[in-house]
Design an enzyme around this catalytic site. Structure first.
Site, mmCIF file in Angstrom:
data_model
loop_
_atom_site.group_PDB
_atom_site.id
_atom_site.type_symbol
_atom_site.label_atom_id
_atom_site.label_comp_id
_atom_site.label_asym_id
_atom_site.label_seq_id
_atom_site.Cartn_x
_atom_site.Cartn_y
_atom_site.Cartn_z
ATOM 1 N N GLU A 51 0.867 -1.176 0.000
ATOM 2 C CA GLU A 51 0.000 0.000 0.000
ATOM 3 C C GLU A 51 0.905 1.228 0.000
ATOM 4 O O GLU A 51 1.465 1.598 1.030
ATOM 5 C CB GLU A 51 -0.924 -0.017 1.226
ATOM 6 C CG GLU A 51 -1.900 -1.188 1.254
ATOM 7 C CD GLU A 51 -2.907 -1.144 0.125
ATOM 8 O OE1 GLU A 51 -3.054 -0.080 -0.532
ATOM 9 O OE2 GLU A 51 -3.570 -2.168 -0.125
ATOM 10 N N CYS A 57 -2.106 9.488 2.654
ATOM 11 C CA CYS A 57 -1.659 8.960 1.365
ATOM 12 C C CYS A 57 -2.689 9.143 0.259
ATOM 13 O O CYS A 57 -2.351 9.082 -0.919
ATOM 14 C CB CYS A 57 -1.290 7.476 1.493
ATOM 15 S SG CYS A 57 -2.644 6.439 2.074
#
Length: 473
Positions: free
Chosen positions: A214, A248
């Site tokens: 991720e 993010c």
């Protein structure tokens, strides 16, 4: 020559022995672990909020909705659906297997490693942990050493709520993580930067260990001329400044026409003032950059382009003001790396086609956003681009739906999780066929000597029966 001792060998051996004993496979054991995780969140809520405030200056509101609440929601969802997720999944059969039992069994991988980041140190640690525990794995958890107060709670308090023969927290920085990665795991789940993601993937490749990565990247946000500038400003400012921009999936730049930029700027200033007051530095709702090294990097980005809003900083408090940059060049550093701070560059484009072209010339982002009153514009951005996730006319609200997978594509990562997707990620999907020992005369058509008729009969028998009446033309 002195051999270097592996500081993790005893822990990993203990966990592997526990997994081989089979104790993690039972639904009751998995449920007990998940309930323990839920109690950890409930009984230590104030302790966790204090740690998040110390590490990131997170308000109680942000801690609740983006860290504790989301983690608790994942625990509740897994507990409510655990037996259904674990159940063998029947699949369509063909004529050759009509009398057999065909199904997919969801098996735990074994010993899994979860490496978590510092920006959402609870959420991005516990949400994958929920999936790993629900799937019946033994887990090594590596929290970030940068968010040191949350790390301390995870290391000292969390193990008290879980079976320590099947779960361990390990500490350390890059050197210790490198040593840890020299060991063989059955699955690795990593959240962090693309640079470190490549290191993790290279280490996993030595053992042929599957990974979920991720990662992050430059998330675009296209704003169409046909929009309400204040609505767009409210939503963009909120999800750019949430957690001081250390998210993010936050937008890393806005693409819009010069005319729309001129409408957006006063609306963004208005939003910032309403959200954080005349002096955002004194607002209890605006976070801080996590550490000195990270602050220096983000502060350096303030010199790119021209500051249209904000631009102030205070090193002693690791404070960066909500900032909007204009006249930004593509070659400047703020457009080359993920910002991870409350800074938003605006890049001018002539229209939708140029915006889509700008986006598709770059690496595929983790998230992509588009704002327009015209639904066709939103659909065109969605159809013309690729990203890990997409949200039209809002920020990262797509992440709040556990029925949607979360993950990147290309440079922004691989693999997915949240809800059942987490369970599936940490489960090996084993193909199973159970056949009766009888009926040998029927099955003898497979054996030599072969005849010209046999292949046609076998191929027809092996064609999978479709459950749909539709045919693709």
């Amino acid at each position: 020559m002195r051999l270097r001792m592996d500081p993790f060998s005893d822990t990993l051996r203990r966990l592997r022995e526990a997994f081989r004993s089979g104790r993690t496979r039972a639904a009751e054991f998995r449920a007990t672990q998940l309930k323990g995780l839920g109690r950890f969140l409930q009984e230590n809520k104030q302790l966790l909020q204090d740690a998040l405030a110390q590490d990131l200056h997170k308000s109680a509101f942000e801690s609740e909705i983006s860290e504790i609440g989301i983690s608790q929601g994942e625990v509740n969802l897994a507990l409510g659906n655990l037996r259904a997720w674990m159940k063998d999944e029947k699949v369509p059969k063909n004529l050759a297997t009509q009398l057999d039992s065909a199904f997919i069994r969801k098996e735990p991988f074994g010993l899994v490693l979860i490496i978590a980041p510092w920006n959402y140190p609870l959420n991005l640690t516990l949400v994958p942990l929920v999936g790993a525990l629900a799937a019946g794995n033994c887990v090594v958890l590596k929290p970030s050493e940068i968010s040191k107060n949350v790390e301390r709670v995870l290391a000292e308090v969390l193990p008290q709520y879980l079976d320590q023969s099947c779960f361990a927290v390990v500490l350390g920085g890059p050197e210790e993580t490198g040593q840890l990665l020299e060991n063989k795991f059955d699955y690795i789940f990593f959240t962090g930067s693309p640079r470190v993601g490549k290191i993790v993937m290279a280490a996993a490749a030595k053992h042929l260990t599957p990974v979920t990565l991720e990662l992050g990247g430059k998330n675009p946000c296209y704003v169409d001329d046909d929009c309400d500038p204040q609505t767009v400003a409210n939503r963009v400012v909120w999800f750019r400044c949430f957690n001081a921009g250390q998210t993010c999936v936050a937008p890393d730049y806005v693409l819009c026409s010069h005319e729309t930029q001129e409408r957006l700027l006063p609306a963004m200033q208005s939003a910032i003032t309403r959200f954080y007051g005349e002096d955002p530095k004194s607002s209890p709702d605006l976070g801080r950059i996590v550490g000195e090294k990270q602050f220096q990097r983000v502060q350096g980005l303030l010199g790119c382009g021209r500051v249209a809003i904000g631009g102030q900083s205070d090193e002693s408090q690791r404070y960066i003001a909500p900032t909007v940059l204009v006249d930004v060049q593509e070659t400047e550093l703020v457009m080359q790396e993920e910002i991870f701070g409350p800074i938003l560059p605006i890049v001018n484009v002539q229209g939708l086609a140029e915006a889509v072209d700008f986006i598709t010339q770059r690496e595929k982002p983790l998230a992509l956003y588009a704002f327009s009153n015209n639904s066709q514009v939103i659909k065109q951005v969605l159809a013309g681009t690729s990203s890990g996730g997409f949200c039209g006319n809002d920020g990262f609200m797509h992440m709040t739906l556990a029925t949607l997978p979360f993950g990147g594509v290309g440079a922004s990562g691989m693999g997915r999780y949240h809800g059942k997707f987490s369970f599936d990620t940490f489960s090996h999907h084993r193909a199973c066929l159970l056949r009766s020992p009888g009926m040998e005369k029927v099955y003898a058509i497979r054996y030599p000597p072969y005849s010209s008729r046999n292949p046609r009969v076998l191929l027809a028998a092996m064609e999978t029966w479709s459950s749909s009446c539709c045919t693709l033309l």
